[in-house]
Design a protein around this motif. Structure first.
Motif, mmCIF file in Angstrom:
data_model
loop_
_atom_site.group_PDB
_atom_site.id
_atom_site.type_symbol
_atom_site.label_atom_id
_atom_site.label_comp_id
_atom_site.label_asym_id
_atom_site.label_seq_id
_atom_site.Cartn_x
_atom_site.Cartn_y
_atom_site.Cartn_z
ATOM 1 N N LYS A 14 32.003 29.321 14.171
ATOM 2 C CA LYS A 14 32.937 28.755 14.709
ATOM 3 C C LYS A 14 33.148 27.294 15.048
ATOM 4 O O LYS A 14 34.102 26.649 15.443
ATOM 5 N N ARG A 15 32.045 26.622 14.966
ATOM 6 C CA ARG A 15 31.691 25.224 15.217
ATOM 7 C C ARG A 15 32.138 24.690 16.600
ATOM 8 O O ARG A 15 32.714 23.802 16.869
ATOM 9 N N VAL A 16 32.046 25.626 17.541
ATOM 10 C CA VAL A 16 32.455 25.433 19.103
ATOM 11 C C VAL A 16 31.784 24.100 19.629
ATOM 12 O O VAL A 16 32.218 23.492 20.500
ATOM 13 N N ARG A 17 30.500 23.914 19.146
ATOM 14 C CA ARG A 17 29.938 22.803 19.894
ATOM 15 C C ARG A 17 30.223 21.563 19.653
ATOM 16 O O ARG A 17 30.343 20.590 20.484
ATOM 17 N N LEU A 19 33.312 20.821 18.712
ATOM 18 C CA LEU A 19 34.544 20.855 19.347
ATOM 19 C C LEU A 19 34.404 20.575 20.988
ATOM 20 O O LEU A 19 35.268 19.918 21.474
ATOM 21 N N PHE A 20 33.557 21.148 21.525
ATOM 22 C CA PHE A 20 33.256 20.960 22.960
ATOM 23 C C PHE A 20 32.765 19.520 23.180
ATOM 24 O O PHE A 20 33.390 19.015 24.199
ATOM 25 N N THR A 160 25.639 26.067 24.531
ATOM 26 C CA THR A 160 26.741 26.230 23.518
ATOM 27 C C THR A 160 28.037 25.527 24.182
ATOM 28 O O THR A 160 28.830 24.812 23.613
ATOM 29 N N VAL A 161 28.308 25.586 25.386
ATOM 30 C CA VAL A 161 29.395 25.052 26.148
ATOM 31 C C VAL A 161 28.891 23.740 27.092
ATOM 32 O O VAL A 161 29.457 22.782 26.720
ATOM 33 N N PHE A 193 31.826 34.060 26.551
ATOM 34 C CA PHE A 193 31.446 33.780 25.038
ATOM 35 C C PHE A 193 30.550 34.782 24.723
ATOM 36 O O PHE A 193 30.558 35.506 23.562
ATOM 37 N N MET A 300 40.993 25.841 24.055
ATOM 38 C CA MET A 300 39.451 26.149 23.639
ATOM 39 C C MET A 300 38.992 27.377 24.206
ATOM 40 O O MET A 300 38.262 28.126 23.679
ATOM 41 N N LEU A 303 40.298 29.944 21.911
ATOM 42 C CA LEU A 303 39.594 29.857 20.513
ATOM 43 C C LEU A 303 38.188 30.496 20.713
ATOM 44 O O LEU A 303 37.584 31.057 19.662
ATOM 45 N N ALA A 304 37.444 30.360 21.696
ATOM 46 C CA ALA A 304 36.024 30.505 21.941
ATOM 47 C C ALA A 304 35.983 32.099 22.005
ATOM 48 O O ALA A 304 34.856 32.719 21.746
#
Length: 316
Positions: A14-17, A19-20, A160-161, A193, A300, A303-304
């Motif tokens: 998801k490429r969340v890192r 993005l955050f 992660t967040v 998450f 987000m 999205l997460a």
């Protein structure tokens, strides 16, 4: 073998890192983005790739996101030589970590607040702490909820967040009140998450490729711990017989999943996820963030947690 690593890093994450990290900056300021955020975001993805490659080795996982794990793919390059595959994966994981460190060098340049480096160091330490906690023998047969949450806080909340958010915010010169508010948002979202990720593993969805791997590895997740607490003697016997069996067939996996669901653990975890989603949204809405940053934090959240907003208990 480099092609194996490239394919792995460009997979279905998801490429969340990154993005955050971007949103952490935006929560502080509307100023144009510092181009170094791109370098840090790439570094975060490379660090995550390093962690996943080694995590699959530790867990002896054969699949990752529905595709062969790196050590399996490397073994195939060596004529199905398993040990060569493991050896190659160790080095490829190290290579990803080395490349990540090269990307993070931008945090040592003049003008970058030292807090950004401090948050990176804390995030990496928590990641390793969580990996080690994963190896600790649980105090009970199926683990306990506090033990499972201790791993979540290290491996998911901090790594992660929270860590990426704080790095991005620090690069923008965040005040302590903004950093504290971001932490208040990150904790419930990070928990939700990971809880959703754990829940997907026990889902009976035939389209969920890779689901069931945690059950085959015998991981003591929150849903497993809750099931162990609520299970009848017969249900505990089924869980004890099947949990952690790598060669579980489809019928056995279905039996284990239905047994866990029958304890009520799945519904309890869904309620936990919904409650933590609400808490994250409330903290995003009430924090001392820029309006754009607030909107991004709110966006987000869902999205997460894909699909959670449509759950009946959430939409009601």
């Amino acid at each position: 073998m480099i092609d194996v690593l490239r394919a792995f890093l460009s997979g279905r994450g998801k490429r969340v890192r990154p993005l955050f990290c971007h949103i952490g900056w935006r929560a502080v300021t509307d100023a144009p983005l510092d181009v170094r955020l791109i370098d840090v975001g790439v570094g975060l993805e490379l660090l995550h790739g390093h962690a996943l490659v080694h995590d699959d080795l530790v867990d002896r996982s054969l699949m990752r996101r529905g595709r062969p794990a790196v050590h399996v793919a490397c073994a195939d390059l060596h004529g199905a030589n398993a040990w060569s595959g493991v050896s190659a994966a160790v080095f490829l994981g190290d290579l990803a970590a080395l490349w990540a460190e090269e990307q993070f060098q931008c945090l040592y340049e003049p003008g970058v607040p030292p807090a950004a480096r401090a948050h990176l160091g804390a995030m990496r330490a928590e990641l390793l702490n969580g990996q080690l906690l994963d190896l600790v023998k649980p105090s009970q047969l199926f683990g306990t909820v506090p033990e499972a949450f201790a791993v979540i806080h290290a491996k998911t909340v901090a790594y992660t967040v929270l860590g990426p958010l704080l790095i991005g915010a620090a690069m923008a010169g965040a005040d302590p009140d903004v950093s504290d508010a971001l932490a208040g948002y990150a904790r419930p979202l990070g928990e939700a998450f990971q809880l959703q990720d754990d829940l997907e593993d026990v889902a009976a969805d035939p389209d969920c490729s890779g689901c069931g791997e945690d059950l085959k590895e015998g991981k003591h997740t929150v849903v497993v711990a809750l099931a162990g607490e609520a299970a009848t003697a017969r249900q505990r016997a089924v869980m004890a017989r099947l949990l952690g069996r790598p060669g579980m067939c489809g019928g056995e996996l279905a039996e284990l999943r239905s047994t866990i669901a029958a304890t009520g653990a799945v519904e309890r975890v869904r309620a936990m996820i919904a409650a933590r989603r609400r808490a994250a949204l409330e903290r995003a809405a009430g924090g001392p963030f820029t309006e754009r940053g607030r909107a991004l934090l709110i966006a987000m959240t869902d999205l997460a947690l894909p699909g959670v907003a449509d759950w009946p208990e959430v939409a009601a």
